[in-house]
Design an enzyme around this catalytic site. Structure first.
Site, short mmCIF file in Angstrom:
data_model
loop_
_atom_site.label_atom_id
_atom_site.label_comp_id
_atom_site.label_asym_id
_atom_site.label_seq_id
_atom_site.Cartn_x
_atom_site.Cartn_y
_atom_site.Cartn_z
N GLN A 1 -67.99 36.71 36.31
CA GLN A 1 -68.11 35.28 36.62
C GLN A 1 -66.92 34.77 37.41
OE1 GLN A 1 -71.10 33.63 36.03
NE2 GLN A 1 -71.45 35.81 35.72
N HIS B 1 -67.04 34.37 41.53
CA HIS B 1 -67.91 33.46 42.28
C HIS B 1 -67.20 32.75 43.44
CE1 HIS B 1 -71.98 33.40 40.60
NE2 HIS B 1 -71.42 33.81 39.48
N GLU C 1 -71.79 28.08 29.97
CA GLU C 1 -73.00 28.46 30.69
C GLU C 1 -73.55 29.78 30.15
OE1 GLU C 1 -74.28 29.25 35.37
OE2 GLU C 1 -72.18 29.36 34.75
N HIS C 2 -72.68 30.79 30.09
CA HIS C 2 -73.04 32.10 29.53
C HIS C 2 -72.14 32.39 28.34
CE1 HIS C 2 -73.48 32.31 34.02
NE2 HIS C 2 -74.70 32.68 33.68
N ASP D 1 -78.59 37.34 34.95
CA ASP D 1 -78.51 36.77 36.30
C ASP D 1 -79.64 37.26 37.19
OD1 ASP D 1 -76.45 35.00 36.26
OD2 ASP D 1 -74.97 36.31 37.20
N HIS E 1 -99.03 -11.03 27.61
CA HIS E 1 -99.29 -9.77 26.90
C HIS E 1 -100.20 -10.06 25.70
CE1 HIS E 1 -96.03 -8.05 29.25
NE2 HIS E 1 -96.17 -6.88 28.64
#
Length: 429
Positions: free
Chosen positions: A259, A262, A328-329, A362, A421
């Protein structure tokens, strides 16, 4: 890799949880200008920006089927086979997320329910600058297809010709509408649609925009939310590994770096362990792998910023910190991996055991890799079929039911100050 002893209230945890990429005012202003220009100027402005920023030559903003087929043919047999299997795995997983309409019958002929319908038209942003992302097409398009979305529109900033792997997936999934445009200009075109000078619609607006992009695309998505729906405003990638004395330190190090590579510099690669010896072994393995990496400079920058091995006194603290970070992971590579994973409340995806490396998710396993980041796993979910479905409430009252309940309805309406109404139901008595 730095080792830090922590408790759930440590300042280091605050720093990790508070990380974000804050766009400059200059970038935000540029995005707002692009959105305004394309909203007003339509297709001509979209074309102008694509030529200026996305390398478009000529005036053919739409990528032809022939160009896609030509590029797709260049994908190697091994790559085609792998991508086909990935598509199948993702489709097989997401079929289980499909929702069905339902009705319930009450007293006096009352029928209530929920009708499920797919969105009609969805825009998919595929990055095309620094990387090649056929997996992005798979993960975003397949759940939309399973949901029954009729039109999927791909926008991507192409360098030269469309990448063979991306082209192959587009072709394999039967996507026919692809445009050579990226950044905020692509988001604007999808959100507003694009007409020519005579008012003819060239690109029809979409109902939802999904897919990752650069900072310009991310800001633009945030700004057009409400005009169209979006998946999420994704932040930098992150992984958190839970490790103990049984963890292979080389495995843990490799997964942390998966990771970190990236590229934004704000990725988080965090390990939590309950003993210093494990921390030192993982740190040493990280250092060795970084030293031998072709991405050494990039990895070093990321690890200096948000690469940490956190040593806790026990797993009560470890789990509390993991749930607070809401990564995230999240990988659980401990002796009691199953029971520990069951205690995780906040994460985009949980990978259990030493053989469930994050890249399996992934690219291949089937669950979606579009996941909540920056702690939003506390309230967001992975992208799925449900993101492309609409739910409509169904109400069918009988004459008997309205006559029985009209006065009660009118009483509530009048309490809120809505005379008409109340009249709308009372007139049916």
């Amino acid at each position: 890799m730095q080792i830090v002893k922590v408790t759930p209230k440590s300042q280091e945890i605050e720093r990790i949880c508070g990380r974000e990429v804050a766009p400059s005012k200059e970038i935000h202003d540029k995005v707002m200008q692009i959105l305004a220009d394309i909203k007003k100027g339509g297709f001509a402005k979209a074309l102008e920006y694509a030529q200026k920023f996305d390398g478009l030559k000529g005036k053919n903003l739409r990528v032809s089927d022939a160009a896609i087929a030509k590029s797709a043919a260049k994908a190697s047999p091994a790559l085609r086979k792998a991508l086909k299997q990935a598509i199948k795995n993702v489709r097989d997983f997401h079929v289980n997320q499909m929702e069905e309409s339902w009705l319930m019958e009450g007293k006096d002929g009352v029928v209530l329910g929920q009708r499920i319908r797919p969105m009609k038209r969805v825009g998919l942003y595929v990055p095309g600058g620094a990387g090649i992302y056929p997996s992005t097409v798979i993960m975003n398009a397949v759940p939309a297809i399973v949901a029954g979305v009729e039109d999927i529109v791909v926008v991507t900033p192409i360098k030269g010709e469309i990448n063979p792997a991306v082209a192959f997936v587009i072709q394999e999934l039967g996507i026919k509408e692809v445009y050579h445009i990226g950044g905020a200009q692509a988001i604007a075109m999808l959100a507003y649609g694009a007409k020519d000078a005579k008012g003819k619609t060239i690109v029809e607006r979409v109902d939802k925009i999904v897919g990752p992009g650069n900072v310009f695309a991310a800001i633009a998505k945030k700004e057009v939310f409400g005009i169209v729906d979006i998946d999420m405003v994704a932040g930098p990638s992150e992984v958190l590994v839970l490790a103990d004395h049984t963890t292979d330190p080389d495995f843990a190090a490799a997964d942390l770096l998966s990771q970190a590579e990236h590229g934004s510099g704000f990725e988080a690669a965090i390990c939590i362990t309950d003993n210093m010896e494990t921390a030192k072994m993982i740190s040493e393995c990280v250092d060795i792998q970084v030293e031998n990496s072709p991405k050494k400079e990039l990895l070093t920058k990321v690890l200096n910023n948000f690469g940490r091995i956190l040593v806790v006194k026990d797993w009560f603290d470890g789990i509390e910190i993991a749930n607070r970070i809401a990564p995230e992971h999240l990988e659980v590579m401990t002796a009691e991996a199953e029971s520990m994973a069951a205690q995780i409340e906040n994460a985009g995806a949980v990978f259990i055991g030493p053989w469930s490396s994050e890249p399996v998710g992934d690219y291949f396993a089937g669950p979606n890799h579009v996941l909540p980041t920056n702690g939003t796993g506390r309230f967001f979910s992975p992208l799925g079929v449900y993101d492309f479905l609409k739910r409509m409430s169904i109400v069918r009252y009988s004459e008997k039911a309205i006559k029985k309940n009209a006065k009660a309805i009118a009483t509530v309406a009048m309490e809120e100050g809505f005379y008409h109404h109340a009249q709308a139901v009372l007139k049916r008595l």
